[in-house]
Design a protein around this motif. Structure first.
Motif, PDB file in Angstrom:
ATOM      1  N   LEU A  61       9.384 -15.120 -13.982  1.00 11.72           N
ATOM      2  CA  LEU A  61      10.406 -14.255 -14.576  1.00 11.72           C
ATOM      3  C   LEU A  61      11.596 -15.073 -15.072  1.00 11.72           C
ATOM      4  O   LEU A  61      12.264 -14.696 -16.023  1.00 11.72           O
ATOM      5  CB  LEU A  61      10.863 -13.210 -13.559  1.00 11.72           C
ATOM      6  CG  LEU A  61      11.732 -12.078 -14.062  1.00 11.72           C
ATOM      7  CD1 LEU A  61      11.121 -11.377 -15.261  1.00 11.72           C
ATOM      8  CD2 LEU A  61      11.985 -11.067 -12.951  1.00 11.72           C
ATOM      9  N   MET A  62      11.824 -16.197 -14.441  1.00 15.44           N
ATOM     10  CA  MET A  62      12.851 -17.145 -14.890  1.00 15.44           C
ATOM     11  C   MET A  62      12.125 -18.341 -15.492  1.00 15.44           C
ATOM     12  O   MET A  62      11.136 -18.810 -14.931  1.00 15.44           O
ATOM     13  CB  MET A  62      13.695 -17.645 -13.713  1.00 15.44           C
ATOM     14  CG  MET A  62      14.563 -16.636 -13.034  1.00 15.44           C
ATOM     15  SD  MET A  62      16.031 -16.201 -13.951  1.00 15.44           S
ATOM     16  CE  MET A  62      16.883 -17.742 -14.097  1.00 15.44           C
ATOM     17  N   ASP A  84      21.274 -11.097 -15.865  1.00 13.78           N
ATOM     18  CA  ASP A  84      21.949  -9.836 -16.166  1.00 13.78           C
ATOM     19  C   ASP A  84      20.989  -8.893 -16.890  1.00 13.78           C
ATOM     20  O   ASP A  84      20.892  -7.708 -16.568  1.00 13.78           O
ATOM     21  CB  ASP A  84      23.209 -10.095 -17.000  1.00 13.78           C
ATOM     22  CG  ASP A  84      24.042  -8.851 -17.201  1.00 13.78           C
ATOM     23  OD1 ASP A  84      24.376  -8.186 -16.198  1.00 13.78           O
ATOM     24  OD2 ASP A  84      24.361  -8.542 -18.369  1.00 13.78           O
ATOM     25  N   PHE A  85      20.259  -9.428 -17.866  1.00 16.53           N
ATOM     26  CA  PHE A  85      19.289  -8.627 -18.607  1.00 16.53           C
ATOM     27  C   PHE A  85      18.161  -8.150 -17.695  1.00 16.53           C
ATOM     28  O   PHE A  85      17.754  -6.978 -17.745  1.00 16.53           O
ATOM     29  CB  PHE A  85      18.734  -9.429 -19.786  1.00 16.53           C
ATOM     30  CG  PHE A  85      17.745  -8.670 -20.618  1.00 16.53           C
ATOM     31  CD1 PHE A  85      18.120  -7.521 -21.293  1.00 16.53           C
ATOM     32  CD2 PHE A  85      16.443  -9.111 -20.732  1.00 16.53           C
ATOM     33  CE1 PHE A  85      17.201  -6.807 -22.061  1.00 16.53           C
ATOM     34  CE2 PHE A  85      15.520  -8.415 -21.496  1.00 16.53           C
ATOM     35  CZ  PHE A  85      15.901  -7.261 -22.163  1.00 16.53           C
ATOM     36  N   VAL A  86      17.662  -9.026 -16.836  1.00 16.37           N
ATOM     37  CA  VAL A  86      16.615  -8.644 -15.886  1.00 16.37           C
ATOM     38  C   VAL A  86      17.121  -7.525 -14.981  1.00 16.37           C
ATOM     39  O   VAL A  86      16.383  -6.584 -14.663  1.00 16.37           O
ATOM     40  CB  VAL A  86      16.132  -9.866 -15.073  1.00 16.37           C
ATOM     41  CG1 VAL A  86      15.283  -9.445 -13.873  1.00 16.37           C
ATOM     42  CG2 VAL A  86      15.360 -10.826 -15.972  1.00 16.37           C
ATOM     43  N   LYS A  88      19.229  -5.243 -15.811  1.00 15.06           N
ATOM     44  CA  LYS A  88      19.167  -4.014 -16.623  1.00 15.06           C
ATOM     45  C   LYS A  88      17.739  -3.486 -16.663  1.00 15.06           C
ATOM     46  O   LYS A  88      17.506  -2.282 -16.551  1.00 15.06           O
ATOM     47  CB  LYS A  88      19.661  -4.275 -18.047  1.00 15.06           C
ATOM     48  CG  LYS A  88      21.081  -4.775 -18.142  1.00 15.06           C
ATOM     49  CD  LYS A  88      22.078  -3.661 -18.085  1.00 15.06           C
ATOM     50  CE  LYS A  88      23.472  -4.121 -18.427  1.00 15.06           C
ATOM     51  NZ  LYS A  88      24.206  -4.682 -17.316  1.00 15.06           N
ATOM     52  N   LEU A  89      16.773  -4.395 -16.839  1.00  8.74           N
ATOM     53  CA  LEU A  89      15.368  -3.976 -16.856  1.00  8.74           C
ATOM     54  C   LEU A  89      14.969  -3.366 -15.516  1.00  8.74           C
ATOM     55  O   LEU A  89      14.237  -2.371 -15.473  1.00  8.74           O
ATOM     56  CB  LEU A  89      14.457  -5.152 -17.207  1.00  8.74           C
ATOM     57  CG  LEU A  89      14.589  -5.726 -18.613  1.00  8.74           C
ATOM     58  CD1 LEU A  89      13.638  -6.909 -18.798  1.00  8.74           C
ATOM     59  CD2 LEU A  89      14.353  -4.666 -19.677  1.00  8.74           C
ATOM     60  N   ARG A  90      15.448  -3.945 -14.425  1.00 10.59           N
ATOM     61  CA  ARG A  90      15.153  -3.393 -13.099  1.00 10.59           C
ATOM     62  C   ARG A  90      15.701  -1.982 -12.979  1.00 10.59           C
ATOM     63  O   ARG A  90      15.034  -1.104 -12.424  1.00 10.59           O
ATOM     64  CB  ARG A  90      15.746  -4.274 -12.002  1.00 10.59           C
ATOM     65  CG  ARG A  90      14.996  -5.585 -11.823  1.00 10.59           C
ATOM     66  CD  ARG A  90      15.612  -6.463 -10.751  1.00 10.59           C
ATOM     67  NE  ARG A  90      15.618  -5.801  -9.461  1.00 10.59           N
ATOM     68  CZ  ARG A  90      16.613  -5.872  -8.590  1.00 10.59           C
ATOM     69  NH1 ARG A  90      17.684  -6.571  -8.845  1.00 10.59           N
ATOM     70  NH2 ARG A  90      16.534  -5.252  -7.444  1.00 10.59           N
ATOM     71  N   LEU A  91      16.909  -1.752 -13.502  1.00  9.02           N
ATOM     72  CA  LEU A  91      17.505  -0.412 -13.440  1.00  9.02           C
ATOM     73  C   LEU A  91      16.700   0.612 -14.227  1.00  9.02           C
ATOM     74  O   LEU A  91      16.726   1.801 -13.915  1.00  9.02           O
ATOM     75  CB  LEU A  91      18.948  -0.439 -13.956  1.00  9.02           C
ATOM     76  CG  LEU A  91      19.974  -1.092 -13.045  1.00  9.02           C
ATOM     77  CD1 LEU A  91      21.321  -1.203 -13.754  1.00  9.02           C
ATOM     78  CD2 LEU A  91      20.104  -0.299 -11.753  1.00  9.02           C
ATOM     79  N   THR A  92      15.982   0.165 -15.244  1.00  5.76           N
ATOM     80  CA  THR A  92      15.158   1.087 -16.020  1.00  5.76           C
ATOM     81  C   THR A  92      13.919   1.505 -15.250  1.00  5.76           C
ATOM     82  O   THR A  92      13.254   2.465 -15.636  1.00  5.76           O
ATOM     83  CB  THR A  92      14.686   0.462 -17.346  1.00  5.76           C
ATOM     84  OG1 THR A  92      13.723  -0.571 -17.080  1.00  5.76           O
ATOM     85  CG2 THR A  92      15.832  -0.057 -18.173  1.00  5.76           C
ATOM     86  N   GLY A  93      13.591   0.772 -14.197  1.00  8.91           N
ATOM     87  CA  GLY A  93      12.368   1.047 -13.463  1.00  8.91           C
ATOM     88  C   GLY A  93      11.173   0.298 -14.030  1.00  8.91           C
ATOM     89  O   GLY A  93      10.034   0.557 -13.645  1.00  8.91           O
ATOM     90  N   MET A  94      11.415  -0.630 -14.947  1.00 12.74           N
ATOM     91  CA  MET A  94      10.313  -1.405 -15.514  1.00 12.74           C
ATOM     92  C   MET A  94       9.595  -2.164 -14.403  1.00 12.74           C
ATOM     93  O   MET A  94      10.244  -2.815 -13.580  1.00 12.74           O
ATOM     94  CB  MET A  94      10.841  -2.397 -16.555  1.00 12.74           C
ATOM     95  CG  MET A  94       9.745  -3.256 -17.189  1.00 12.74           C
ATOM     96  SD  MET A  94      10.379  -4.548 -18.291  1.00 12.74           S
ATOM     97  CE  MET A  94      10.443  -3.653 -19.832  1.00 12.74           C
ATOM     98  N   PRO A  95       8.269  -2.082 -14.361  1.00 14.48           N
ATOM     99  CA  PRO A  95       7.534  -2.835 -13.341  1.00 14.48           C
ATOM    100  C   PRO A  95       7.743  -4.342 -13.499  1.00 14.48           C
ATOM    101  O   PRO A  95       7.920  -4.846 -14.610  1.00 14.48           O
ATOM    102  CB  PRO A  95       6.070  -2.472 -13.623  1.00 14.48           C
ATOM    103  CG  PRO A  95       6.114  -1.201 -14.401  1.00 14.48           C
ATOM    104  CD  PRO A  95       7.404  -1.250 -15.187  1.00 14.48           C
ATOM    105  N   VAL A  96       7.713  -5.045 -12.386  1.00 18.64           N
ATOM    106  CA  VAL A  96       7.915  -6.496 -12.397  1.00 18.64           C
ATOM    107  C   VAL A  96       6.884  -7.167 -13.307  1.00 18.64           C
ATOM    108  O   VAL A  96       7.211  -8.099 -14.044  1.00 18.64           O
ATOM    109  CB  VAL A  96       7.867  -7.075 -10.966  1.00 18.64           C
ATOM    110  CG1 VAL A  96       7.880  -8.595 -10.984  1.00 18.64           C
ATOM    111  CG2 VAL A  96       9.035  -6.542 -10.146  1.00 18.64           C
TER     112      VAL A  96
END
Length: 161
Positions: A61-62, A84-86, A88-96
């Motif tokens: 992921l990094m 920071d962007f990741v 935001k993606l986590r807050l959307t519920g996007m799967p890892v």
């Protein structure tokens, strides 16, 4: 080119523009060129744990994190932007797995723009669905709160008679 930059392409040949997520980039603790952060500093800036940062690196992921001559991780402002962007993606519920796929696409370059866009559009549709569900839930809560407020006022009126 960094993760958070894209080439303007059809807008202006040979121009560079910043890929703005949804908010203006936050100020960095140090200016570019002096931006070597230890893992403990990144923990303090982001609220993530050192374990999470190492895990992000391990699963891809990094991207490659720079290391000092002693092997200590040295994060940059670009890494802070990516984290920071990741977040935001986590807050959307996007799967890892989708976040990792997005990171892989970024590393593959500009030819993956359509795939990245589709992934983000799919996530956006999911977020809009969740927002609608939360708005419905909020409406139910508002009706219940109103009911109990009206019931409480009725009881107060009856007790003063």
């Amino acid at each position: 080119m960094t993760v958070m930059q894209t080439t303007a392409g059809t807008f202006a040949p040979n121009a560079t523009r910043t890929d703005i997520c949804s908010a203006p980039p936050r100020r960095h603790p140090r200016p570019d060129g002096q931006d070597h952060y230890t893992i403990s500093e990144v923990v303090a800036f982001t609220g993530l744990t050192a374990h999470t940062l190492r895990w992000y690196e391990r699963i891809g992921l990094m991207s490659h994190i720079d290391r000092s001559h002693t092997g200590q991780r040295r994060y940059s402002n670009r890494d802070l932007d990516w984290l920071d962007f990741v977040g935001k993606l986590r807050l959307t519920g996007m799967p890892v797995a989708d976040m990792v796929r997005y990171a892989e696409l970024v590393r593959e370059g500009e030819s993956t723009y359509p795939d990245r866009r589709e992934l983000l559009e799919s996530t956006r549709r999911d977020v809009l669905t969740r927002i609608a569900e939360l708005q419905d839930t909020l409406a139910v809560l508002d009706r219940k709160i109103s009911f109990y407020g009206d019931a409480g006022r009725s009881r107060e009126t009856e007790s003063t008679r």
